[in-house]
Design a protein around this motif. Sequence first.
Motif, short mmCIF file in Angstrom:
data_model
loop_
_atom_site.label_atom_id
_atom_site.label_comp_id
_atom_site.label_asym_id
_atom_site.label_seq_id
_atom_site.Cartn_x
_atom_site.Cartn_y
_atom_site.Cartn_z
N LEU A 319 12.96 14.36 11.44
CA LEU A 319 12.37 13.62 10.32
C LEU A 319 11.01 13.05 10.72
O LEU A 319 10.04 13.07 9.94
N THR A 320 10.94 12.52 11.94
CA THR A 320 9.70 11.92 12.45
C THR A 320 8.60 12.97 12.58
O THR A 320 7.45 12.75 12.15
N ILE A 321 8.93 14.10 13.16
CA ILE A 321 7.96 15.17 13.35
C ILE A 321 7.47 15.70 12.00
O ILE A 321 6.28 15.94 11.79
N ALA A 322 8.41 15.89 11.07
CA ALA A 322 8.04 16.41 9.75
C ALA A 322 7.08 15.47 9.03
O ALA A 322 6.10 15.92 8.40
N GLU A 323 7.33 14.17 9.15
CA GLU A 323 6.44 13.20 8.51
C GLU A 323 5.06 13.23 9.16
O GLU A 323 4.03 13.12 8.47
N ALA A 324 5.01 13.40 10.47
CA ALA A 324 3.71 13.48 11.16
C ALA A 324 2.93 14.71 10.70
O ALA A 324 1.71 14.65 10.50
N ILE A 325 3.63 15.83 10.53
CA ILE A 325 2.96 17.05 10.06
C ILE A 325 2.42 16.84 8.64
O ILE A 325 1.31 17.25 8.30
N ARG A 326 3.22 16.17 7.82
CA ARG A 326 2.78 15.89 6.44
C ARG A 326 1.53 15.02 6.44
O ARG A 326 0.57 15.29 5.72
N ILE A 327 1.53 13.98 7.28
CA ILE A 327 0.37 13.09 7.36
C ILE A 327 -0.85 13.84 7.90
O ILE A 327 -1.97 13.68 7.40
N ALA A 328 -0.62 14.69 8.90
CA ALA A 328 -1.73 15.45 9.52
C ALA A 328 -2.34 16.43 8.54
O ALA A 328 -3.55 16.72 8.60
N GLY A 329 -1.52 16.98 7.64
CA GLY A 329 -2.02 17.96 6.68
C GLY A 329 -2.16 19.35 7.26
O GLY A 329 -2.59 20.29 6.59
N LYS A 330 -1.77 19.50 8.52
CA LYS A 330 -1.82 20.81 9.17
C LYS A 330 -0.95 20.79 10.41
O LYS A 330 -0.69 19.72 10.98
N ALA A 331 -0.50 21.97 10.81
CA ALA A 331 0.41 22.07 11.95
C ALA A 331 -0.37 22.40 13.22
O ALA A 331 -0.23 23.47 13.82
N GLU A 332 -1.21 21.44 13.64
CA GLU A 332 -1.99 21.62 14.85
C GLU A 332 -1.68 20.47 15.81
O GLU A 332 -1.57 19.31 15.38
N PRO A 333 -1.54 20.75 17.10
CA PRO A 333 -1.07 19.74 18.06
C PRO A 333 -1.82 18.42 18.04
O PRO A 333 -1.21 17.35 17.94
N ALA A 334 -3.13 18.45 18.14
CA ALA A 334 -3.90 17.19 18.20
C ALA A 334 -3.78 16.41 16.91
O ALA A 334 -3.67 15.17 16.92
N ALA A 335 -3.77 17.11 15.79
CA ALA A 335 -3.64 16.44 14.49
C ALA A 335 -2.27 15.80 14.35
O ALA A 335 -2.13 14.69 13.81
N ILE A 336 -1.23 16.48 14.83
CA ILE A 336 0.12 15.93 14.77
C ILE A 336 0.23 14.71 15.67
O ILE A 336 0.82 13.69 15.30
#
Length: 384
Positions: A319-336
Motif C-alpha cells: 500500500l505504501t509503495i503504491a501510494e508513493a508511485i501515485r504521488i510520483a506520477g511515474k515508476a522511476e526509482p528516484a521519483a518514488i
Amino acid sequence: MITHNLRTLLATAALAALASQASAQDTIKIGVTMPLTGSVAASGNYVTNGARIAADVINRKGGVLGRKLELVIEDNKSNPREAVNSAEKLILKDKVPVMMGAWSSTFTLAVMPKLVEYGVPMVVETASSGKITTAGNPWIFRISPTSSMEAVAFGKQLDGMSPAIRKVDFLSVNNDWGLGATAAFKKMLEDKGVTVGRAETMAPDATDLSAQLAALKNTGADTLIVTSGIEQLTLAIRQAGEQRLPQRILTTGGSFPEPLLKASGPKGYASQHLLFFAPWDITRAKYPEVAKEFADAWTERKWELPGQSEGFRGYDAILTIAEAIRIAGKAEPAAIRDALWKVKIKGVNGDIAFAKEGPAGKESGQNEAAVYVVELKDGKVQVK
C-alpha cells in the motif's frame, strides 16, 4: 517460398510477441525479496502473501496510474548472501524501480549497499535493527518499528503487567535482530528499575534449545524475553514448558508461534507476545475498516488466521509503495524515493508516514508503529 499458411503463422507469432511485450510494459513492477525457504520461511511466506493480497486489492480498484501492479518475488533463502543476490537480480534483470524486503535485519543490512549502488528505494516491512535507519542510506524507508521503539512502546504497558515484572532474562537469536532487541529491552527495563539477569543466545538454525533453557531455569527471574522467528519461538515455548521454567515468556518482534494453537504446550503454561497487528480482534486496530479489508481477503484464500499477524506487513508495505508511485506520477526509482517522504496513508497497523532518521543529507525514513500484547494459553489467544 513462404506459403500463405506460414506467413499467417509468422504474423500471428509476431503479434503475440508484441502483445506480450506491451502487456509487460503496462504493469508496474515491485520487487520482493523474502525468506520463502530456510530457517524463517514461515514468516517470509506470510509477509509475501500479504503483499499479494495488497496487489490484488489495488489492481481490482484500477491499479496505479492506470497500470496494474506486478510483484516480482525472489526467495532470499533466509541467507544474507542470497538476499544480496536476489536484490541484484530484481534490480538488474527484472528492472524493478522499487523493492520491499528483506524481513531480517541481517538480510536487510546486507542488501542496503546495493540500493545505494544502483539507486533503488526499498520499503522495509519487518527488520528492526536501529542500524538500518541510522547508517546513512537515503534509499531505505521502514514501516516496522525499531527494537528501541518496540521496547519504549512496551515500557508504557509495563505497569499493567500482572504479575509484575521484577527481573528479566533474555534468549535471543544470535544476529543483528536478536542482539539489537536484547540491548534495547535491557536499556528500557533498567531505566524503569527492573533487574536484568542472564542473557543466552541461539544460532539462527538451532533446533534444540534445552541447554540454553536449562541455564536460565534457576536465575530467579520472573520473565524471559525471547526474540526469534516463529519456528524458534515455538520451540522455546515448548521446551520451556517441558522443563517447567518458572519464568513467564514474553516474545518480541511481532512474530507469533502459531503452531501452538493446534498443539499447545503443557496445560496452564502461558506466553505473551508483542505484535503489531492482533487479528483475533481487528476492532482494536486504529483503522478497523482497513484491517477488515485485509483480513477478509486473507480468510477468503483460506489461509491460517494467525499468519495475519505478520502477513499484514506485506500488505501495508505494498500500500505504501503504491501510494508513493501515485504521488510520483511515474515508476522511476528516484521519483518514488522522493515521493515516499510525502506518503500519508491508513494501514492495517495504523498511520504510515516517514520521519527522517540518520545523518543529515542521507536520512532514511522511519514510521512509528503500534504495538499490541497478546497472551497464548492452552491454545487460546487473548488480546490484552
